[in-house]
Design an enzyme around this catalytic site. Structure first.
Site, PDB file in Angstrom:
ATOM      1  N   ASP A 165       1.698   5.163  -0.269  1.00 28.96           N
ATOM      2  CA  ASP A 165       0.987   6.219   0.562  1.00 28.96           C
ATOM      3  C   ASP A 165       0.795   7.430  -0.631  1.00 28.96           C
ATOM      4  OD1 ASP A 165       0.875   5.257   2.964  1.00 28.96           O
ATOM      5  OD2 ASP A 165       2.447   6.159   3.662  1.00 28.96           O
ATOM      6  N   TYR A 212      12.976  -0.564  -2.979  1.00 28.44           N
ATOM      7  CA  TYR A 212      12.529   0.615  -2.794  1.00 28.44           C
ATOM      8  C   TYR A 212      13.504   1.526  -3.497  1.00 28.44           C
ATOM      9  CZ  TYR A 212       7.865  -0.520  -0.444  1.00 28.44           C
ATOM     10  OH  TYR A 212       6.842  -0.937  -0.400  1.00 28.44           O
ATOM     11  N   ARG A 240       0.851  -1.166  -0.148  1.00 24.95           N
ATOM     12  CA  ARG A 240       0.037   0.114   0.104  1.00 24.95           C
ATOM     13  C   ARG A 240       1.003   1.412   0.028  1.00 24.95           C
ATOM     14  NH1 ARG A 240      -2.445  -3.432   3.870  1.00 24.95           N
ATOM     15  NH2 ARG A 240      -1.599  -2.141   5.616  1.00 24.95           N
ATOM     16  N   ARG A 261      10.965   5.845   4.250  1.00 25.90           N
ATOM     17  CA  ARG A 261      11.086   7.187   4.293  1.00 25.90           C
ATOM     18  C   ARG A 261      11.520   7.387   5.741  1.00 25.90           C
ATOM     19  NH1 ARG A 261       4.913   9.080   3.166  1.00 25.90           N
ATOM     20  NH2 ARG A 261       5.871  10.860   3.961  1.00 25.90           N
TER      21      ARG A 261
END
Length: 268
Positions: free
Chosen positions: A52, A110, A50, A199
């Site tokens: 953001d 990522y 999921r 992050r």
């Protein structure tokens, strides 16, 4: 029913994330709307993670269970003709019924893009980088090494998702050149990630690379397991879900993986 695997790329700037939310524009919502036009019935799209609001993807993997009457549809061409310009289907393939876009994943990669020039920011890069200014690369590289391996990442998880464990395994974390001499990319590969974990790691790394903490600060945070002691979360716009890797489903292809599935992994 037949199970279809899709690989998507999207610009997350104008989306409220991947997951469907009533009255909000989401990637899942746009995809399911396009699929329903073709099938004539609602079909749930299951994503590998999921992402953001504001987070991008080059390799989001999705699976759909389709009516047998629609298996001959040229799905890539059909969906790309219906989807908005900020989402595209890169690849389609029929897979076995036991394939699951999230639970069958063995690794995820990522990337996070950092703009390291203080005096200007190219306008067309502003939605895809964090302008953080000059960084100490030696300190950055040293700090990344502390993340490698199996650790409790409680200090790097934001609230909002229930998980049975905050222990995760980071397989690789490296710095590489960006799209121009003014950018660098941080690339991280792991068997699973907590909510906004990448992050939060990047936010910590930037603080260290700005000279405000020592590289060993990462080790201290991992040991203390307290999110309130860690630096602020890096902006969403620099993050991209780059690849999701699988095992025997497509061994040897671009989505091949090396480890066993981690069923507690969550997206960013």
């Amino acid at each position: 029913m037949r199970r279809l695997k899709l690989t998507l790329a999207y610009d997350g700037t104008d989306f409220c994330g991947w997951q469907f939310q009533p009255k909000l524009r989401t990637v899942q919502g746009e995809l399911e709307k396009a699929v329903a036009v073709i099938t004539g019935v609602p079909v749930r799209a299951h994503g590998s993670g999921r992402t953001d609001s504001g987070v991008h993807a080059r390799g989001q993997v999705v699976h759909l269970d389709l009516p047998e009457t629609r298996i001959s549809v040229p799905w890539q061409k059909a969906l790309n003709s219906l989807l908005p310009d900020d989402v595209t289907v890169l690849d389609v393939a029929y897979v076995d019924d036991d394939f699951h876009s999230r639970f069958s994943a063995v690794e995820k990669c990522y990337t996070y893009s950092l703009w390291i020039e203080n005096s200007f920011l190219l306008p067309w890069r502003r939605q895809y980088v964090w302008k953080c200014g000059p960084l100490d690369f030696d300190a950055l590289d040293q700090a990344m090494e502390y993340f490698l391996g199996v650790h409790d990442f409680a200090a790097f998880q934001n609230a909002g998702t229930e998980v049975s464990s905050t222990v995760r395994n980071i397989l690789d974390f490296k710095r590489r050149p960006g799209e121009s001499e003014h950018e660098i990319i941080l690339e991280v590969v792991g068997t699973g990630f907590l909510k906004q974990m990448v992050r939060n790691m990047v936010g910590c790394l930037v603080k260290i690379a700005r000279g405000k903490e020592d590289p060993s600060f990462v080790r201290s945070l991992l040991e203390m397991k307290d999110r309130t002691l860690a630096p602020a979360t890096a902006p969403a716009r620099g993050l991209c879900l780059d690849h999701v890797y699988y095992g025997e489903v497509d061994r040897g292809g671009p989505d091949s993986g090396r480890n066993k599935p981690d069923k507690n992994g969550h997206g960013q």
